[in-house]
Scaffold this active site. Structure first.
Site: not given
Length: 386
Positions: A45, A131, A178, A182, A207, A210, A241
């Site tokens: 990541n 997640h 998110e 992910s 979130d 990523h 990440k």
């Protein structure tokens, strides 16, 4: 007779779900060494290739010289260093909030935050593909849990309407999603979700794990890209990440941050992140927001476009560095991953429970550190195995 761990392990083996650890040696992004084999890494990541950047190393070394290797205590005892507060304040400014709190990692950020925000009598509404850390936190909170099908805002609207009609005036309703998912690499319909949470007087936790470093003009995530940072109540992210270091954060208004300080158990009862980690995170964040970070994001977008074009995936996938190649069968996913490794390419097979049953896949992640030639080699191998 009580079942043994060997029985459970054997069952996992039969289902092609058994996992084990593979020790790697790094140091030259995007290459790693596994055993005696040097592999091109398409599983990390480290989206901007910052984990080996000299600025992060230098910041960590300087902080270690100044304060040693550990924070020695929790933040509320004697573990708060200037590095912690400087990074929190920097995140708050960038995220357009009053303040922020650092946690040891993203998982503890989710657990501490959600369990502090809601409890029995409240409701948490999660996207189905959230997640595991967000799901576990919701379960631990004691709040009622509702789940809406992935990115289906019509269903979210119905759940919000029903929950608000049945709830009291003091009940908290927390929507959790998110920005970049992910395992699928797609983004949430954030503008629609913000409109719905406002309509039904709910709270929103986004979130950005990523998306940090990847999306937005300064690399601050999807909320920044859409101009919605001030509309998101709780902006969560990780620094392990694209930022190239480690740790997690939650940015919000001052009252909410003060509440986390007093109620988030993973914050209160954990030793603070080491100053070296925090200093490296600050350096990574500074790079993300710089002109150099902008150039790295441009390189990353070019790598994504190249792979999707050469592998015949153009138009089928979102333009993020997470590219799922869904195979369905566990054994097949493991077999293809193994064959790619034989060609010097590290591409992990992802299986249940990380993804839903019958959606086993290769999870390909790209980095700005990958060269065009390296991307082309992966594309050729994928086409050969498809």
């Amino acid at each position: 007779m009580m079942r043994s761990p060997a029985q459970e392990l054997a069952q996992l083996q039969e289902q092609n779900l058994l996992r084990s650890l593979a020790q790697i040696e790094g140091g030259e992004v995007p290459w790693v060494t596994v055993g005696e084999r040097r592999l091109l890494n398409f599983s990390s990541n480290d989206y901007l290739g910052l984990s080996q950047h000299p600025a992060l190393k230098s910041a960590a070394i300087e902080a270690t010289r100044e304060h040693g290797t550990g924070a020695t205590a929790s933040r509320l005892v004697c573990g708060t260093f200037r590095y912690h507060r400087e990074l929190e304040q920097r995140i708050a400014v960038l995220k357009e909030t009053d303040d922020a709190r650092l946690f040891a990692n993203g998982y503890s950020t989710a657990l501490g935050t959600i369990t502090a925000l809601v409890s029995k009598g409240d409701t948490v509404i999660l996207d189905k593909l959230c997640h595991a850390s967000l799901i576990d936190a919701a379960r631990l909170s004691g709040a009622t849990i509702r789940v809406f099908p992935h990115n289906q805002t019509e269903r979210l609207a119905a759940i919000l309407r029903n929950t608000r009609e049945k709830s009291g005036s003091t009940t908290r309703i927390l929507v959790v999603t998110e920005s970049v998912f992910s395992m699928d690499g797609d983004t949430c319909p954030l503008a629609e979700i913000v409109a719905l949470k406002n309509q039904y007087e709910a709270l929103l936790l986004l979130d950005e794990a990523h998306a940090l470093g990847v999306l937005g003009p300064r690399g601050l995530g999807l909320a920044e890209e859409l101009g919605l940072q001030k509309q998101v109540d709780f902006q969560m992210g990780t620094l392990g990440k694209a930022a190239g270091s480690a740790g997690g954060y939650l940015a919000a208004s001052q009252d909410w941050i003060d509440l986390l300080t007093n109620k988030a158990r993973s914050f209160i009862y954990s030793t603070a992140p080491p100053p070296a980690q925090v200093a490296a995170s600050q350096a990574g964040l500074d790079l993300i927001c710089s002109s150099h970070g902008q150039k790295l994001r441009e390189d990353l977008r070019n790598r994504i476009a190249l792979l999707t074009s050469e592998a015949g995936l153009a138009g089928k996938l979102p333009a993020t560095p997470i590219i799922p190649h869904i195979l369905g069968d566990n054994e097949l996913a493991l077999s293809v991953s193994h064959r790619l490794r034989g060609q010097g390419l590290l591409v992990p097979a992802i299986r249940f429970p990380t993804v839903p049953r019958n959606t086993a896949r290769l999870r390909i992640t790209l980095s700005a550190a990958h060269s065009a030639e390296e991307i082309s080699s992966l594309a050729a191998a994928l086409k050969a195995f498809s």
